[in-house]
Design an enzyme around this catalytic site. Sequence first.
Site, short mmCIF file in Angstrom:
data_model
loop_
_atom_site.label_atom_id
_atom_site.label_comp_id
_atom_site.label_asym_id
_atom_site.label_seq_id
_atom_site.Cartn_x
_atom_site.Cartn_y
_atom_site.Cartn_z
N PRO A 61 34.35 40.13 46.28
CA PRO A 61 33.97 40.59 44.99
C PRO A 61 33.80 39.10 44.51
CG PRO A 61 36.14 41.22 45.51
CD PRO A 61 35.93 40.95 47.23
N GLU A 62 32.31 38.89 44.48
CA GLU A 62 31.92 37.81 43.72
C GLU A 62 30.70 38.47 42.09
OE1 GLU A 62 29.88 34.84 46.02
OE2 GLU A 62 31.05 35.39 47.93
N LYS A 70 34.55 35.79 37.64
CA LYS A 70 35.08 36.21 38.56
C LYS A 70 36.18 37.61 37.64
CE LYS A 70 35.43 33.98 42.39
NZ LYS A 70 35.47 33.37 43.65
#
Length: 269
Positions: free
Chosen positions: A2-3, A51
Site C-alpha cells: 500500500p503506497e 498513506k
Amino acid sequence: MPEGDTVWNTARVLHRALAGARLTGSDFRVPELATTDLTGWTVRESASRGKHLLLRLTAPDDAPWTLHSHLRMDGAWRAYAPGERWSERPAHLIRVVLRSPGAVAVGYHLHELALVPTAEEDTLVGHLGPDLLGPDWDPAEAVDRLWAHPEQTIGEALLDQRNLAGVGNLYKCEVLFLRGVSPWTPVRAVPDLPGLVDLAQRLLAANRGRWTQSSTGSLHRGQTSYVYGRRAQPCRRCGAAIAKRELGERVTYWCPVCQPERPGTPPPS
Ligand SMILES: [Zn+2]
C-alpha cells in the site's frame, strides 16, 4: 504494497460505497474503540492524505468527526454488498465493520484506527509533507523539505512522509532507478531533485485507478518493476544483477551499474 496510489484507490472505493449514507451499524474490534457505536452517523466523504485514510462523518448532533486509519504494509478496506460473503481475509484480521443500507465496509488489519473531531485531523496528518496525489500537491514545497536535510540519503528521504507524502518502498526504488540515482546518494548530491520529485508524482498518478502497481508500463506478472523485488535478476536495461541491501529501516533494490555511486558518496556499508 500500500503506497499513496493504493490508499487513494481505497479512499475512492469507500467513498463510492458509503458517501452520503447513514450508517445502520458499526462494529469496532480494537480496544480503544470497542464501545464506539456509529449507528445513525452519516458518512460525508472518504479522502486520502499520503498513506493515511480519512473517513469523514457527521454525528447525530451534526458534529463533524473523522475516522482515521493507516494501511501500513498489510492493511486493507473492502466494500461488500449487504449479504455478500466477506471473502477477502480471515475474520480475525477484521478491525472494523461499517454497515449502511447499500454497502458494508470491512477494514482488515488497520493501523492507527482513531476517531477524532474533523477539526483535529492535523493531530494525525498535520506532520505530512505535500501529498503527491492531493489536490494541493506542491512540488516546490516537497523539494524544499528534502533540501532541509542535505546529508540524508535520498533513499531514506523519499520514504520520510514529512518530506512528501505517498511514496513507499516500491516507488522509491523504481524512481531512483529511472533517474539513475544510487539510493545512498545524499540529497545534496542528487542531480535535478525537482525532476526526481516530478517523476515520483507522475508514477503514483499513473497508477491511480487500478490495483496493479507498475513502473515499467507493463501490467504482466513479473514485469511490473525494474528493480523492486528483483534481487539477483538481470537489470532490464544493462543486464547486471539487481542488488538488494538494507538502507535505514527498509531494504532497497538497485542496479549498481545504472545507479552508480557518485564521487563523494559514502559507499553502502
Ligand atoms: Zn542496469
